[in-house]
Write a protein that holds these residues in place. Structure first.
Motif, PDB file in Angstrom:
ATOM      1  N   SER A  21     -43.133   0.842   5.612  1.00 27.05           N
ATOM      2  CA  SER A  21     -42.354   1.635   4.656  1.00 27.05           C
ATOM      3  C   SER A  21     -41.168   0.823   4.137  1.00 27.05           C
ATOM      4  CB  SER A  21     -41.865   2.929   5.314  1.00 27.05           C
ATOM      5  OG  SER A  21     -40.987   2.626   6.370  1.00 27.05           O
ATOM      6  N   TRP A  24     -34.230   0.468   3.256  1.00 26.17           N
ATOM      7  CA  TRP A  24     -33.191   0.541   2.232  1.00 26.17           C
ATOM      8  C   TRP A  24     -32.037  -0.389   2.584  1.00 26.17           C
ATOM      9  CZ3 TRP A  24     -33.785   2.572  -2.399  1.00 26.17           C
ATOM     10  CH2 TRP A  24     -34.818   3.471  -2.589  1.00 26.17           C
ATOM     11  N   LYS A  68     -41.630  10.407  -3.922  1.00 21.13           N
ATOM     12  CA  LYS A  68     -41.129  11.130  -2.737  1.00 21.13           C
ATOM     13  C   LYS A  68     -40.119  10.282  -1.964  1.00 21.13           C
ATOM     14  CE  LYS A  68     -42.273  13.997   1.105  1.00 21.13           C
ATOM     15  NZ  LYS A  68     -40.887  14.265   1.348  1.00 21.13           N
ATOM     16  N   VAL A  69     -40.369   8.982  -1.877  1.00 24.96           N
ATOM     17  CA  VAL A  69     -39.438   8.088  -1.172  1.00 24.96           C
ATOM     18  C   VAL A  69     -38.090   8.090  -1.887  1.00 24.96           C
ATOM     19  CG1 VAL A  69     -39.002   5.670  -0.559  1.00 24.96           C
ATOM     20  CG2 VAL A  69     -41.276   6.651  -0.238  1.00 24.96           C
ATOM     21  N   TRP A  71     -36.924  10.504  -3.951  1.00 24.16           N
ATOM     22  CA  TRP A  71     -36.302  11.832  -3.788  1.00 24.16           C
ATOM     23  C   TRP A  71     -35.633  11.934  -2.422  1.00 24.16           C
ATOM     24  CZ3 TRP A  71     -35.086  14.631  -7.659  1.00 24.16           C
ATOM     25  CH2 TRP A  71     -35.929  14.841  -8.750  1.00 24.16           C
ATOM     26  N   ASP A  72     -36.346  11.519  -1.379  1.00 25.63           N
ATOM     27  CA  ASP A  72     -35.793  11.598  -0.025  1.00 25.63           C
ATOM     28  C   ASP A  72     -34.518  10.769   0.105  1.00 25.63           C
ATOM     29  OD1 ASP A  72     -37.868  13.259   0.693  1.00 25.63           O
ATOM     30  OD2 ASP A  72     -39.039  11.670   1.678  1.00 25.63           O
ATOM     31  N   HIS A  73     -34.524   9.569  -0.494  1.00 22.31           N
ATOM     32  CA  HIS A  73     -33.331   8.728  -0.381  1.00 22.31           C
ATOM     33  C   HIS A  73     -32.168   9.305  -1.194  1.00 22.31           C
ATOM     34  CE1 HIS A  73     -31.318   5.159   0.948  1.00 22.31           C
ATOM     35  NE2 HIS A  73     -30.914   4.898  -0.293  1.00 22.31           N
ATOM     36  N   ASN A  75     -31.669  12.405  -1.703  1.00 24.05           N
ATOM     37  CA  ASN A  75     -31.191  13.576  -0.953  1.00 24.05           C
ATOM     38  C   ASN A  75     -30.228  13.185   0.165  1.00 24.05           C
ATOM     39  OD1 ASN A  75     -32.203  15.970  -2.139  1.00 24.05           O
ATOM     40  ND2 ASN A  75     -34.258  15.402  -1.452  1.00 24.05           N
ATOM     41  N   THR A  76     -30.259  11.918   0.608  1.00 24.84           N
ATOM     42  CA  THR A  76     -29.286  11.489   1.611  1.00 24.84           C
ATOM     43  C   THR A  76     -27.911  11.276   0.986  1.00 24.84           C
ATOM     44  OG1 THR A  76     -29.820   9.140   1.342  1.00 24.84           O
ATOM     45  CG2 THR A  76     -31.068  10.369   3.020  1.00 24.84           C
TER      46      THR A  76
END
Length: 160
Positions: A21, A24, A68-69, A71-73, A75-76
């Motif tokens: 994966s 970041w 999705k990756v 969006w998830d990042h 959201n952090t």
């Protein structure tokens, strides 16, 4: 400012050796923010903007990254749900009570009754009725509300 389509060496993607994966790094986050220039992933068009962000980001790092990756990042960093709710719609979105006109409701009721009637009688009864028609009948009707007419025009049914 012109956008470049070259892979930026500072944005080289790094992968987690165990899972494969995206890891970041600050450089990748800067690339994400550069990809977000001119695109705000909140509001009504958030998914369209995210596609543009994903395409720019993937082009900059040289590999495809699922939305999705991203969006998830994001959201952090941000409360995306709260930002969506606070976004002003670009058009009025008032709700009005709606009901179908009486003519449409009457047509739907007639259609439902006809389907129920044919279902009870079965296919044999429908065929028997077709064969039992007088020889001079062509299946036309002068009544605009009858099933043999459509919108006031007469429909001629062919016999086989």
């Amino acid at each position: 400012m012109a956008e470049t389509s070259v892979v930026d060496n500072n944005c080289a993607s790094s992968r987690d050796p165990d899972t494969g994966s995206l890891v970041w790094s600050p450089e990748l986050e800067v690339c994400l923010f550069h990809a977000m220039i001119g695109h705000k992933p909140v509001g009504v068009n958030r998914h369209f903007h995210m596609i543009c962000i994903r395409d720019k980001f993937s082009q900059n790092i040289g590999r495809q990254v699922p939305s999705k990756v991203l969006w998830d990042h994001l959201n952090t960093f941000y409360d995306i749900q709260a930002l969506n709710e606070s976004e002003v719609l670009p058009f009025p979105n008032t709700e009005w009570p709606f009901s179908l006109p009486e003519e449409i409701r009457a047509m739907r009721e007639r259609k439902d009754e006809l389907a129920t009637w044919e279902g009870r009688e079965g296919r044999e009864g429908v065929e028997r009725r077709k064969r039992g028609r007088p020889s001079g009948s062509t299946g036309t009707s002068s009544n605009p509300s009858s099933p043999g007419s459509v919108g006031g025009t007469t429909v001629v049914k062919r016999k086989r």
